[in-house]
Design a protein around this motif. Structure first.
Motif, PDB file in Angstrom:
ATOM      1  N   UNK A   1     -10.073  -4.744   4.369  1.00  0.00           N
ATOM      2  CA  UNK A   1     -10.924  -4.033   5.316  1.00  0.00           C
ATOM      3  C   UNK A   1     -10.221  -2.924   6.086  1.00  0.00           C
ATOM      4  N   UNK A   2      -8.945  -2.738   5.835  1.00  0.00           N
ATOM      5  CA  UNK A   2      -8.197  -1.710   6.561  1.00  0.00           C
ATOM      6  C   UNK A   2      -8.197  -0.376   5.826  1.00  0.00           C
ATOM      7  N   UNK A   3      -8.986  -0.273   4.773  1.00  0.00           N
ATOM      8  CA  UNK A   3      -9.083   0.976   4.008  1.00  0.00           C
ATOM      9  C   UNK A   3     -10.545   1.382   3.889  1.00  0.00           C
ATOM     10  N   UNK A   4     -10.760   2.673   3.701  1.00  0.00           N
ATOM     11  CA  UNK A   4     -12.128   3.171   3.475  1.00  0.00           C
ATOM     12  C   UNK A   4     -12.526   3.030   2.017  1.00  0.00           C
ATOM     13  N   UNK A   5     -11.545   3.025   1.147  1.00  0.00           N
ATOM     14  CA  UNK A   5     -11.797   2.911  -0.282  1.00  0.00           C
ATOM     15  C   UNK A   5     -10.473   2.769  -1.009  1.00  0.00           C
ATOM     16  N   UNK A   6     -10.551   2.537  -2.292  1.00  0.00           N
ATOM     17  CA  UNK A   6      -9.357   2.360  -3.109  1.00  0.00           C
ATOM     18  C   UNK A   6      -8.783   3.731  -3.447  1.00  0.00           C
ATOM     19  N   UNK A   7      -7.482   3.891  -3.282  1.00  0.00           N
ATOM     20  CA  UNK A   7      -6.819   5.165  -3.574  1.00  0.00           C
ATOM     21  C   UNK A   7      -7.033   5.556  -5.042  1.00  0.00           C
ATOM     22  N   UNK A   8      -7.112   6.849  -5.296  1.00  0.00           N
ATOM     23  CA  UNK A   8      -7.378   7.345  -6.643  1.00  0.00           C
ATOM     24  C   UNK A   8      -6.286   6.993  -7.637  1.00  0.00           C
ATOM     25  N   UNK A   9      -5.045   6.802  -7.161  1.00  0.00           N
ATOM     26  CA  UNK A   9      -3.948   6.510  -8.085  1.00  0.00           C
ATOM     27  C   UNK A   9      -3.802   5.019  -8.404  1.00  0.00           C
ATOM     28  N   UNK A  10      -4.649   4.183  -7.823  1.00  0.00           N
ATOM     29  CA  UNK A  10      -4.637   2.755  -8.139  1.00  0.00           C
ATOM     30  C   UNK A  10      -5.285   2.552  -9.509  1.00  0.00           C
ATOM     31  N   UNK A  11      -4.608   1.817 -10.357  1.00  0.00           N
ATOM     32  CA  UNK A  11      -5.106   1.543 -11.704  1.00  0.00           C
ATOM     33  C   UNK A  11      -5.939   0.270 -11.628  1.00  0.00           C
TER      34      UNK A  11
ATOM     35  N   UNK B   1      -8.866  -0.570 -13.920  1.00  0.00           N
ATOM     36  CA  UNK B   1      -9.863  -0.686 -14.985  1.00  0.00           C
ATOM     37  C   UNK B   1     -10.352  -2.127 -15.138  1.00  0.00           C
ATOM     38  N   UNK B   2      -9.445  -3.088 -14.999  1.00  0.00           N
ATOM     39  CA  UNK B   2      -9.789  -4.507 -15.180  1.00  0.00           C
ATOM     40  C   UNK B   2      -9.691  -5.302 -13.876  1.00  0.00           C
ATOM     41  N   UNK B   3      -9.485  -4.603 -12.766  1.00  0.00           N
ATOM     42  CA  UNK B   3      -9.291  -5.264 -11.478  1.00  0.00           C
ATOM     43  C   UNK B   3     -10.507  -5.065 -10.594  1.00  0.00           C
ATOM     44  N   UNK B   4     -10.669  -5.971  -9.642  1.00  0.00           N
ATOM     45  CA  UNK B   4     -11.795  -5.891  -8.727  1.00  0.00           C
ATOM     46  C   UNK B   4     -11.271  -5.937  -7.294  1.00  0.00           C
ATOM     47  N   UNK B   5     -11.245  -4.766  -6.652  1.00  0.00           N
ATOM     48  CA  UNK B   5     -10.855  -4.653  -5.251  1.00  0.00           C
ATOM     49  C   UNK B   5     -12.131  -4.516  -4.432  1.00  0.00           C
ATOM     50  N   UNK B   6     -12.120  -5.072  -3.232  1.00  0.00           N
ATOM     51  CA  UNK B   6     -13.295  -4.932  -2.383  1.00  0.00           C
ATOM     52  C   UNK B   6     -12.867  -4.761  -0.934  1.00  0.00           C
ATOM     53  N   UNK B   7     -13.616  -3.933  -0.220  1.00  0.00           N
ATOM     54  CA  UNK B   7     -13.378  -3.792   1.215  1.00  0.00           C
ATOM     55  C   UNK B   7     -14.232  -4.789   1.997  1.00  0.00           C
TER      56      UNK B   7
ATOM     57  N   UNK C   1       0.786  -1.241   0.000  1.00  0.00           N
ATOM     58  CA  UNK C   1       0.000   0.000   0.000  1.00  0.00           C
ATOM     59  C   UNK C   1       0.813   1.283   0.000  1.00  0.00           C
ATOM     60  N   UNK C   2       2.121   1.211  -0.149  1.00  0.00           N
ATOM     61  CA  UNK C   2       2.876   2.451  -0.285  1.00  0.00           C
ATOM     62  C   UNK C   2       2.470   3.095  -1.602  1.00  0.00           C
ATOM     63  N   UNK C   3       2.543   4.413  -1.701  1.00  0.00           N
ATOM     64  CA  UNK C   3       2.138   5.058  -2.958  1.00  0.00           C
ATOM     65  C   UNK C   3       2.867   4.489  -4.175  1.00  0.00           C
ATOM     66  N   UNK C   4       4.166   4.254  -4.056  1.00  0.00           N
ATOM     67  CA  UNK C   4       4.914   3.725  -5.197  1.00  0.00           C
ATOM     68  C   UNK C   4       4.457   2.309  -5.533  1.00  0.00           C
TER      69      UNK C   4
ATOM     70  N   UNK D   1      -8.722 -10.560 -19.318  1.00  0.00           N
ATOM     71  CA  UNK D   1      -9.378 -10.706 -18.019  1.00  0.00           C
ATOM     72  C   UNK D   1     -10.084  -9.396 -17.674  1.00  0.00           C
ATOM     73  N   UNK D   2     -11.341  -9.499 -17.289  1.00  0.00           N
ATOM     74  CA  UNK D   2     -12.103  -8.337 -16.807  1.00  0.00           C
ATOM     75  C   UNK D   2     -12.515  -8.611 -15.376  1.00  0.00           C
ATOM     76  N   UNK D   3     -12.485  -7.615 -14.534  1.00  0.00           N
ATOM     77  CA  UNK D   3     -12.916  -7.742 -13.130  1.00  0.00           C
ATOM     78  C   UNK D   3     -12.120  -8.824 -12.389  1.00  0.00           C
ATOM     79  N   UNK D   4     -10.796  -8.751 -12.457  1.00  0.00           N
ATOM     80  CA  UNK D   4      -9.916  -9.732 -11.815  1.00  0.00           C
ATOM     81  C   UNK D   4      -9.912  -9.490 -10.314  1.00  0.00           C
ATOM     82  N   UNK D   5     -10.407 -10.421  -9.500  1.00  0.00           N
ATOM     83  CA  UNK D   5     -10.412 -10.219  -8.051  1.00  0.00           C
ATOM     84  C   UNK D   5      -8.987 -10.146  -7.495  1.00  0.00           C
ATOM     85  N   UNK D   6      -8.768  -9.152  -6.621  1.00  0.00           N
ATOM     86  CA  UNK D   6      -7.461  -8.949  -6.008  1.00  0.00           C
ATOM     87  C   UNK D   6      -7.633  -8.903  -4.497  1.00  0.00           C
TER      88      UNK D   6
END
Length: 192
Positions: A125-135, A137-143, A64-67, A85-90
């Motif tokens: 679950x340790x985040x409120x949402x996905x950071x704006x700089x996370x790419x 488009x084809x990934x699926x992150x969930x809290x 989760x570091x910015x870099x 792949x579309x909507x790849x769970x991460x």
């Protein structure tokens, strides 16, 4: 099979690439594109494109570091694009256990075996949402915890280490492992 031990999965390949010039620094270089691409390519050659596109997930290094979050999400998104792949769970088990350095990949492995056993990918679950700089488009992150309704046949465990030692492992589900073993051994051997 001879011991009758429970088979939790199989690791048909681990791909490593060192990008760094100094072993004491982390370096998010191009090698992780190579490790992820090779890992997904191996899984596709073993299980077919449909399994990779619809029944796979990624265990991110997820520090989760910015870099790291930008480079790692870009890698996953580009690999997903290449393999259709579309909507790849991460998932990111480090959100639960922290950055354990040496055993981090073991944490990913244990968590992934649990995902295979229960069909639920734990949310980040340790985040409120996905950071704006996370790419993504084809990934699926969930809290939130995500049921993998189509099942999971393969997972990709991604790690980034000191000196840019980036690695990705392919982990096959117990179902896929048993299916492969049944092609190699006769029915009597499998049932005994």
């Amino acid at each position: 099979l001879e011991l009758g031990a429970t088979i939790y999965g199989a690791v048909p390949g681990v791909f490593v690439h060192a990008d760094g010039y100094k072993k004491s620094i982390s370096a998010p270089g191009p090698g992780n594109y190579l490790t992820m691409g090779r890992a997904v390519g191996l899984a596709q050659s073993l299980l077919g494109a449909d399994a990779v596109r619809k029944r796979s997930f990624v265990q991110a290094h997820g520090s989760s570091t910015p870099q790291n979050r930008v480079t790692e999400s870009r890698i996953f998104d580009k690999v997903a694009e290449h393999f259709g792949i579309n909507h790849w769970p991460v998932g990111a088990v480090k959100s639960y256990v922290g950055h354990s350095l040496g055993p981090a990949s073991g944490d990913q492995m244990a968590n992934t075996l649990g995902v295979f056993a229960h069909g639920i990918l734990p949310g980040i679950k340790t985040i409120d949402g996905i950071a704006e700089d996370v790419i993504a488009e084809r990934l699926s992150f969930s809290t939130q915890d995500t049921p993998l309704n189509d099942g999971a046949e393969v997972a990709f465990l991604n790690s980034k280490g000191f000196g840019g030692n980036n690695a990705t492992a392919v982990l096959l589900s117990p179902f896929q492992t048993m299916a492969m073993l049944s092609k190699r051994y006769d029915e009597a051997t499998m049932s005994s």
